[in-house]
Design an enzyme around this catalytic site. Sequence first.
Site, PDB file in Angstrom:
ATOM      1  CG  ASP A   1     -30.217  -2.343 -25.637  1.00  0.00           C
ATOM      2  OD1 ASP A   1     -30.531  -2.605 -26.801  1.00  0.00           O
ATOM      3  OD2 ASP A   1     -31.048  -2.230 -24.722  1.00  0.00           O
TER       4      ASP A   1
ATOM      5  CD  GLU B   1     -37.217  -4.164 -31.245  1.00  0.00           C
ATOM      6  OE1 GLU B   1     -37.418  -3.018 -31.699  1.00  0.00           O
ATOM      7  OE2 GLU B   1     -36.161  -4.485 -30.669  1.00  0.00           O
TER       8      GLU B   1
ATOM      9  CG  ASP C   1     -33.246  -6.253 -29.776  1.00  0.00           C
ATOM     10  OD1 ASP C   1     -32.355  -6.874 -29.164  1.00  0.00           O
ATOM     11  OD2 ASP C   1     -33.266  -5.009 -29.856  1.00  0.00           O
TER      12      ASP C   1
HETATM   13  C1  RNT Z   1     -35.723  -1.533 -26.980  1.00  0.00           C
HETATM   14  C2  RNT Z   1     -35.785  -1.978 -28.399  1.00  0.00           C
HETATM   15  C3  RNT Z   1     -35.794  -0.868 -29.394  1.00  0.00           C
HETATM   16  C4  RNT Z   1     -34.896   0.272 -29.006  1.00  0.00           C
HETATM   17  C5  RNT Z   1     -34.794   1.337 -30.032  1.00  0.00           C
HETATM   18  C6  RNT Z   1     -34.255   2.594 -29.439  1.00  0.00           C
HETATM   19  O1  RNT Z   1     -35.545  -2.559 -26.115  1.00  0.00           O
HETATM   20  O2  RNT Z   1     -34.739  -2.842 -28.669  1.00  0.00           O
HETATM   21  O3  RNT Z   1     -35.476  -1.364 -30.647  1.00  0.00           O
HETATM   22  O4  RNT Z   1     -33.616  -0.181 -28.694  1.00  0.00           O
HETATM   23  O5  RNT Z   1     -35.969   1.483 -30.666  1.00  0.00           O
HETATM   24 ZN    ZN Z   2     -34.339  -3.396 -30.717  1.00  0.00          ZN
END
Ligand code: RNT
Ligand code: ZN
Length: 418
Positions: free
Chosen positions: A296, A226, A259
């Site tokens: 988030d 990611e 993400d």
């Molecule tokens: C952080 C990433 C990651 C976290 C989690 C807790 O910016 O998005 O995925 O949110 O691993």
């Molecule tokens: Zn994430």
Amino acid sequence: MIKESIIKQSFEAATERYAALGVDAKLAMDKLQKISLSLHCWQADDVTGFENQGGSLTGGIQVTGNYPGRARTIEELRADVLKAASMIPGKQRLNLHEIYGDFQGKKVDRNEVEPVYFESWMQWAKENGMKLDFNSTSFSHPKSGNLTLANPDDGIRNFWIEHTKRCRWISEEMGKYQNDPCIMNLWIHDGSKEVPASRLKYRQILEKSLDEIFAKDYKNMKDCIEAKLFGIGLESYTVGSYDFYLGYGVKNQKIVTLDTGHFHLTESVADKLSSLLLFTPEIMLHVSRPIRWDSDHVVILNDDLLDLAREIVRCDALGRVHIGLDYFDATINRIGAYVIGSRATQKALLQALLEPSAKLQQYEAGDKLFQRLALQEEDKSLPWGAVWDMFCLLNDVPVGESFIPEIEKYEAEVTGKR
Ligand code: RNT
Ligand code: ZN
């Protein structure tokens, strides 16, 4: 209470409306039924986990708010997740971070973690008909600093390599146990507040670390990597940028995690899917909602989410795209946050599945561009809500806003008393 007869009548009317456009509403519901979202365990407790090391959240991520009712133990977190799942139609998966192990009060450092600390999770998940996904955890630890897998210090780098290797082993055991691959996500925060003297140096180290971590092949787990745009306090440089992981993923055939909170605000994540699908095996999504500096916020049914869902369906890629949620909000009821974000994601997928795509493509092939735009616009007000209500009714979960009093009740009886 919404009357069942009204829901059914509205659904029948909607079905006819869709049929006229060549769309089978029942088939759309069947397809939605087969999609499992991977619920992120960390919304329930503000990304705290159960390591009992008393540290605070680091790694460039932040949870704001102090709404009462945070899950403080494994039991509370499990109860909350089950409560949330009872208001989300269909079968969902649960996505665990390493720091959520069942350590029983024992201090287990990250380079010592083993599958045994996740056995109770595996049993619990099986009992509740859930499958597990997994994440290594490189934040909130004395050795996290600003650099983990990209750290020039061998001691620190090897510590995190060992941790991540062990997490793959745990994921493999989970996958074996549940007879379904466990998707393991690797996200590290590595970066810096100001531009480093060499951007290349740390990316070379990260590439080397990843090669070492992925050297062992597993059959029951899948790796995903990611990227991120920036972290709080690490604004100028992110070692694991999108270009870095896209390149690494294509070269090594790893799953790239997108993400939706990790890109420039005007960048379309939906637009990336069709390209990634051509060059990487599968895609992992972290469905989130970026607002200014925060990546988030609780997911809501907005145009970005709709666009994303439509792309998955248009690419006929439901079998190759894993859909996980990733957000954390401590300013509202946390169970409510799960339910709102999950249902919004499902609503977006349903709308995507109900898109009159054959007709739209026909217009496009015939160069009938006014007609295509007109139908795309009309599609927005087709009665998908009636299909959604029916889907909830059939799944025996609250229809419409009737989950609000249910969450209020749980708050009065359970979370409000914590
Ligand atoms: C952080 C990433 C990651 C976290 C989690 C807790 O910016 O998005 O995925 O949110 O691993
Ligand atoms: Zn994430």
